[in-house]
Design an enzyme around this catalytic site. Sequence first.
Site, PDB file in Angstrom:
ATOM      1  N   THR A  29      -0.892   3.153   0.724  1.00 22.37           N
ATOM      2  CA  THR A  29      -0.378   3.414  -0.616  1.00 22.37           C
ATOM      3  C   THR A  29       1.086   3.000  -0.705  1.00 22.37           C
ATOM      4  O   THR A  29       1.818   3.130   0.269  1.00 22.37           O
ATOM      5  CB  THR A  29      -0.474   4.924  -0.913  1.00 22.37           C
ATOM      6  N   GLY A  30       1.494   2.518  -1.882  1.00 18.18           N
ATOM      7  CA  GLY A  30       2.907   2.243  -2.094  1.00 18.18           C
ATOM      8  C   GLY A  30       3.170   0.824  -2.552  1.00 18.18           C
ATOM      9  O   GLY A  30       2.277  -0.027  -2.607  1.00 18.18           O
ATOM     10  N   SER A  31       4.427   0.559  -2.854  1.00 17.40           N
ATOM     11  CA  SER A  31       4.795  -0.730  -3.438  1.00 17.40           C
ATOM     12  C   SER A  31       4.584  -1.893  -2.476  1.00 17.40           C
ATOM     13  O   SER A  31       4.164  -2.982  -2.897  1.00 17.40           O
ATOM     14  CB  SER A  31       6.261  -0.687  -3.899  1.00 17.40           C
ATOM     15  N   THR A  32       4.840  -1.698  -1.187  1.00 16.63           N
ATOM     16  CA  THR A  32       4.624  -2.783  -0.228  1.00 16.63           C
ATOM     17  C   THR A  32       3.133  -3.055  -0.060  1.00 16.63           C
ATOM     18  O   THR A  32       2.714  -4.205   0.063  1.00 16.63           O
ATOM     19  CB  THR A  32       5.271  -2.444   1.133  1.00 16.63           C
ATOM     20  N   ALA A  84       5.821   2.473   5.004  1.00 14.99           N
ATOM     21  CA  ALA A  84       6.494   3.652   5.535  1.00 14.99           C
ATOM     22  C   ALA A  84       7.749   3.918   4.719  1.00 14.99           C
ATOM     23  O   ALA A  84       8.360   2.995   4.172  1.00 14.99           O
ATOM     24  CB  ALA A  84       6.867   3.450   7.006  1.00 14.99           C
ATOM     25  N   GLY A  96       4.699   9.645   2.855  1.00 15.21           N
ATOM     26  CA  GLY A  96       4.372  10.677   1.881  1.00 15.21           C
ATOM     27  C   GLY A  96       5.224  10.674   0.645  1.00 15.21           C
ATOM     28  O   GLY A  96       5.122  11.574  -0.186  1.00 15.21           O
ATOM     29  N   GLY A  97       6.070   9.636   0.497  1.00 16.86           N
ATOM     30  CA  GLY A  97       6.831   9.528  -0.737  1.00 16.86           C
ATOM     31  C   GLY A  97       5.937   9.431  -1.961  1.00 16.86           C
ATOM     32  O   GLY A  97       6.304   9.841  -3.057  1.00 16.86           O
ATOM     33  N   GLU A 104      -3.659   9.157   4.088  1.00 23.20           N
ATOM     34  CA  GLU A 104      -3.167   8.056   4.919  1.00 23.20           C
ATOM     35  C   GLU A 104      -3.326   8.376   6.403  1.00 23.20           C
ATOM     36  O   GLU A 104      -3.727   7.527   7.200  1.00 23.20           O
ATOM     37  CB  GLU A 104      -1.706   7.768   4.571  1.00 23.20           C
TER      38      GLU A 104
END
Length: 223
Positions: A29-32, A84, A96-97, A104
């Site tokens: 998960t996330g922008s990257t 990360a 976990g941001g 995850e």
Amino acid sequence: MTTQDELKRIAAEKAIEFVPENEYIGIGTGSTVDFFIEALGKSGKKIKGVVSTSKTSSELLAQYGIPELPLNDVHRLAVYIDGADEVNHMLQMIKGGGAAHLNEKIVASASEKFVCIADESKYVSRLGKFPLPVEVIPSARSLVSRKLLAMGGQPELRIGVTTFHGNQIVDVYDLNIDRPVTREDEINQIVGVVENGIFGHNAADVLVLGTAEGAKVIYPGQD
């Protein structure tokens, strides 16, 4: 000057090399990770399917026509790709941001290899500048927060956030994480904690770091 998004894209595109064909993989998960899903969709690589850790990632996978399936339906994940919030030289992380660290960690533990993708700003010598997310049972939030305060941290409820599993997130500032595995275990032993964002037991096997000089592939303990 290379922007942070460009560095994330550099790492994400390099990580495609670590994806084997005709296998099931896990995606975080996330922008990257969003850049990675885009790169995977355009790469032409043939994979059997993906186990996703968040609704956002699932929606993006669907846009690129990448098949998704639940973890319970998969016997083996060849690789797990995720970002990360911080990663140290042993490839231990804080995650976990995006409040998805429980899912995850589950998918990472089910995978044969964990490839972390990040821009160079996330690569640190010591974990803890980024506040540590702790997923808690709502009725135990105050109890858990007092225990975290006694450990030396400054807990703050993440307002307006409910996790996929219906729990709350307490972000812990100023906590000593010099021994990530030990601290991960200590926090998870607090009654009412579901999972915390230290990835000590589930450290990455390889880090693909986006830098202004291009992608760098780093292994645990490498300077």
